[in-house]
Scaffold this motif. Structure first.
Motif, PDB file in Angstrom:
ATOM      1  N   PRO A  71       0.802  -1.219   0.000  1.00 54.33           N
ATOM      2  CA  PRO A  71       0.000   0.000   0.000  1.00 54.33           C
ATOM      3  C   PRO A  71       0.842   1.280   0.000  1.00 54.33           C
ATOM      4  CG  PRO A  71       0.028  -0.954   2.183  1.00 54.33           C
ATOM      5  CD  PRO A  71       0.763  -1.910   1.283  1.00 54.33           C
ATOM      6  N   LEU A  72       2.128   1.132   0.345  1.00 57.94           N
ATOM      7  CA  LEU A  72       3.024   2.288   0.425  1.00 57.94           C
ATOM      8  C   LEU A  72       4.409   1.905  -0.083  1.00 57.94           C
ATOM      9  CD1 LEU A  72       2.120   3.297   4.097  1.00 57.94           C
ATOM     10  CD2 LEU A  72       1.387   4.503   2.040  1.00 57.94           C
ATOM     11  N   SER A  73       5.165   2.882  -0.512  1.00 58.66           N
ATOM     12  CA  SER A  73       6.565   2.667  -0.877  1.00 58.66           C
ATOM     13  C   SER A  73       7.420   2.745   0.371  1.00 58.66           C
ATOM     14  CB  SER A  73       7.028   3.743  -1.865  1.00 58.66           C
ATOM     15  OG  SER A  73       6.260   3.705  -3.036  1.00 58.66           O
ATOM     16  N   GLY A  74       8.510   2.000   0.381  1.00 58.67           N
ATOM     17  CA  GLY A  74       9.409   2.066   1.514  1.00 58.67           C
ATOM     18  C   GLY A  74      10.273   0.836   1.618  1.00 58.67           C
ATOM     19  N   GLU A  75      10.684   0.516   2.853  1.00 56.12           N
ATOM     20  CA  GLU A  75      11.557  -0.618   3.114  1.00 56.12           C
ATOM     21  C   GLU A  75      10.906  -1.532   4.146  1.00 56.12           C
ATOM     22  OE1 GLU A  75      15.926  -1.579   5.100  1.00 56.12           O
ATOM     23  OE2 GLU A  75      15.375   0.496   4.671  1.00 56.12           O
ATOM     24  N   VAL A  76      10.910  -2.821   3.847  1.00 57.85           N
ATOM     25  CA  VAL A  76      10.399  -3.810   4.801  1.00 57.85           C
ATOM     26  C   VAL A  76      11.392  -3.887   5.962  1.00 57.85           C
ATOM     27  CG1 VAL A  76       9.830  -6.236   5.170  1.00 57.85           C
ATOM     28  CG2 VAL A  76       9.219  -5.125   3.003  1.00 57.85           C
ATOM     29  N   ILE A  77      10.931  -3.553   7.160  1.00 58.78           N
ATOM     30  CA  ILE A  77      11.823  -3.583   8.313  1.00 58.78           C
ATOM     31  C   ILE A  77      11.555  -4.777   9.227  1.00 58.78           C
ATOM     32  CG2 ILE A  77      12.289  -1.103   8.291  1.00 58.78           C
ATOM     33  CD1 ILE A  77      10.298  -0.929  10.719  1.00 58.78           C
ATOM     34  N   GLU A  78      10.413  -5.437   9.028  1.00 58.09           N
ATOM     35  CA  GLU A  78      10.097  -6.621   9.827  1.00 58.09           C
ATOM     36  C   GLU A  78       9.041  -7.433   9.096  1.00 58.09           C
ATOM     37  OE1 GLU A  78       8.436  -7.723  14.303  1.00 58.09           O
ATOM     38  OE2 GLU A  78       9.109  -5.678  13.910  1.00 58.09           O
ATOM     39  N   ARG A 104       8.900   0.805   6.677  1.00 57.15           N
ATOM     40  CA  ARG A 104       9.254   2.202   6.966  1.00 57.15           C
ATOM     41  C   ARG A 104       9.003   2.964   5.676  1.00 57.15           C
ATOM     42  NH1 ARG A 104      14.117   1.791   8.976  1.00 57.15           N
ATOM     43  NH2 ARG A 104      13.410   1.983  11.112  1.00 57.15           N
ATOM     44  N   PHE A 105       8.086   3.930   5.761  1.00 53.77           N
ATOM     45  CA  PHE A 105       7.732   4.674   4.541  1.00 53.77           C
ATOM     46  C   PHE A 105       8.168   6.125   4.678  1.00 53.77           C
ATOM     47  CE2 PHE A 105       4.172   5.124   7.369  1.00 53.77           C
ATOM     48  CZ  PHE A 105       3.632   6.376   7.122  1.00 53.77           C
ATOM     49  N   PRO A 106       8.898   6.636   3.689  1.00 55.60           N
ATOM     50  CA  PRO A 106       9.429   7.992   3.773  1.00 55.60           C
ATOM     51  C   PRO A 106       8.478   9.073   3.263  1.00 55.60           C
ATOM     52  CG  PRO A 106      10.353   6.902   1.871  1.00 55.60           C
ATOM     53  CD  PRO A 106       9.474   5.888   2.580  1.00 55.60           C
ATOM     54  N   ASN A 107       7.412   8.668   2.555  1.00 55.84           N
ATOM     55  CA  ASN A 107       6.561   9.652   1.897  1.00 55.84           C
ATOM     56  C   ASN A 107       5.134   9.632   2.442  1.00 55.84           C
ATOM     57  OD1 ASN A 107       5.282  11.417   0.195  1.00 55.84           O
ATOM     58  ND2 ASN A 107       5.775  10.336  -1.684  1.00 55.84           N
ATOM     59  N   PRO A 108       4.831  10.465   3.455  1.00 56.85           N
ATOM     60  CA  PRO A 108       3.484  10.487   4.027  1.00 56.85           C
ATOM     61  C   PRO A 108       2.413  10.907   3.025  1.00 56.85           C
ATOM     62  CG  PRO A 108       4.872  12.163   5.066  1.00 56.85           C
ATOM     63  CD  PRO A 108       5.740  11.383   4.136  1.00 56.85           C
ATOM     64  N   GLU A 109       2.801  11.535   1.901  1.00 48.73           N
ATOM     65  CA  GLU A 109       1.834  11.915   0.857  1.00 48.73           C
ATOM     66  C   GLU A 109       1.097  10.690   0.316  1.00 48.73           C
ATOM     67  OE1 GLU A 109       0.791  14.936  -0.742  1.00 48.73           O
ATOM     68  OE2 GLU A 109       1.526  15.634   1.192  1.00 48.73           O
ATOM     69  N   GLU A 110       1.764   9.533   0.328  1.00 49.31           N
ATOM     70  CA  GLU A 110       1.147   8.309  -0.192  1.00 49.31           C
ATOM     71  C   GLU A 110      -0.061   7.863   0.634  1.00 49.31           C
ATOM     72  OE1 GLU A 110       3.943   5.159  -0.821  1.00 49.31           O
ATOM     73  OE2 GLU A 110       4.853   6.166  -2.532  1.00 49.31           O
ATOM     74  N   LEU A 111      -0.153   8.317   1.867  1.00 50.48           N
ATOM     75  CA  LEU A 111      -1.297   7.955   2.713  1.00 50.48           C
ATOM     76  C   LEU A 111      -2.609   8.456   2.119  1.00 50.48           C
ATOM     77  CD1 LEU A 111       0.229   8.651   6.238  1.00 50.48           C
ATOM     78  CD2 LEU A 111      -0.196   6.419   5.175  1.00 50.48           C
TER      79      LEU A 111
END
Length: 128
Positions: A71-78, A104-111
Motif C-alpha cells: 500500500p506504500l513505498s518504503g523498506e520492509v523492516i520486519e 518504513r515509509f518515507p513519503n506520508p503523501e502516499e497515505l
C-alpha cells in the motif's frame, strides 16, 4: 465482517496501521473470508525495497493464490515470521496476529491514496 475505524485501507483489500513512519500491513477480514483457509504465505525479505502497488507477498489458500500489493513505498523492516509456521493466523486474527509486514515509509503523501473504514465498507458492498 470487521473493519476497524483506526486503520487505513486499500482497494485491493489491504489494511495499514500507521505508527509514526512505520506502516504495519495485512489483509482485511473481507479478503481472508474470500480466500477461505490460508495454507501458505510467502513473505518478503527484511530490507526489501517496495513501491506502492508493487509486489509485497504471496498468499495461498485452498481456493487460490494471490499477490499482496504494497500500500506504500518504503523498506520492509520486519516480517511476521510466525506466518511461515501458522499461515492460518491471517484467518483467525487478520488485524492483530495476522499482520504480514512492517514498512518504513518515507513519503506520508502516499497515505492520501488509502481510504477510511467507511469508504472501505462501501467499496466492499459494491464488490458483492
Amino acid at each position: 465482517m470487521k473493519i476497524p475505524p483506526e486503520l487505513k485501507y486499500s482497494k485491493d483489500h489491504g489494511w495499514v496501521r500507521i505508527e509514526g513512519t512505520i506502516a504495519i500491513v495485512g489483509i482485511t477480514d473481507y479478503a481472508q473470508h474470500k480466500l477461505a483457509d490460508i495454507v501458505f504465505v510467502e513473505l518478503p525479505e527484511k530490507g526489501k525495497k517496495v513501491t506502492r502497488l508493487g509486489h509485497l507477498a504471496v498468499i495461498e489458500s485452498v481456493k487460490t493464490v494471490v499477490d499482496v500489493l504494497s500500500p506504500l513505498s518504503g523498506e520492509v523492516i520486519e516480517v511476521n515470521k510466525e506466518l511461515t509456521e501458522k499461515p492460518e493466523l491471517i484467518n483467525q486474527s487478520p488485524y492483530e496476529n495476522g499482520w504480514i509486514v512492517k514498512i518504513r515509509f518515507p513519503n506520508p503523501e502516499e497515505l492520501k491514496n488509502l481510504i477510511d473504514n467507511k469508504a472501505y465498507e462501501a467499496f466492499t458492498k459494491e464488490s458483492e
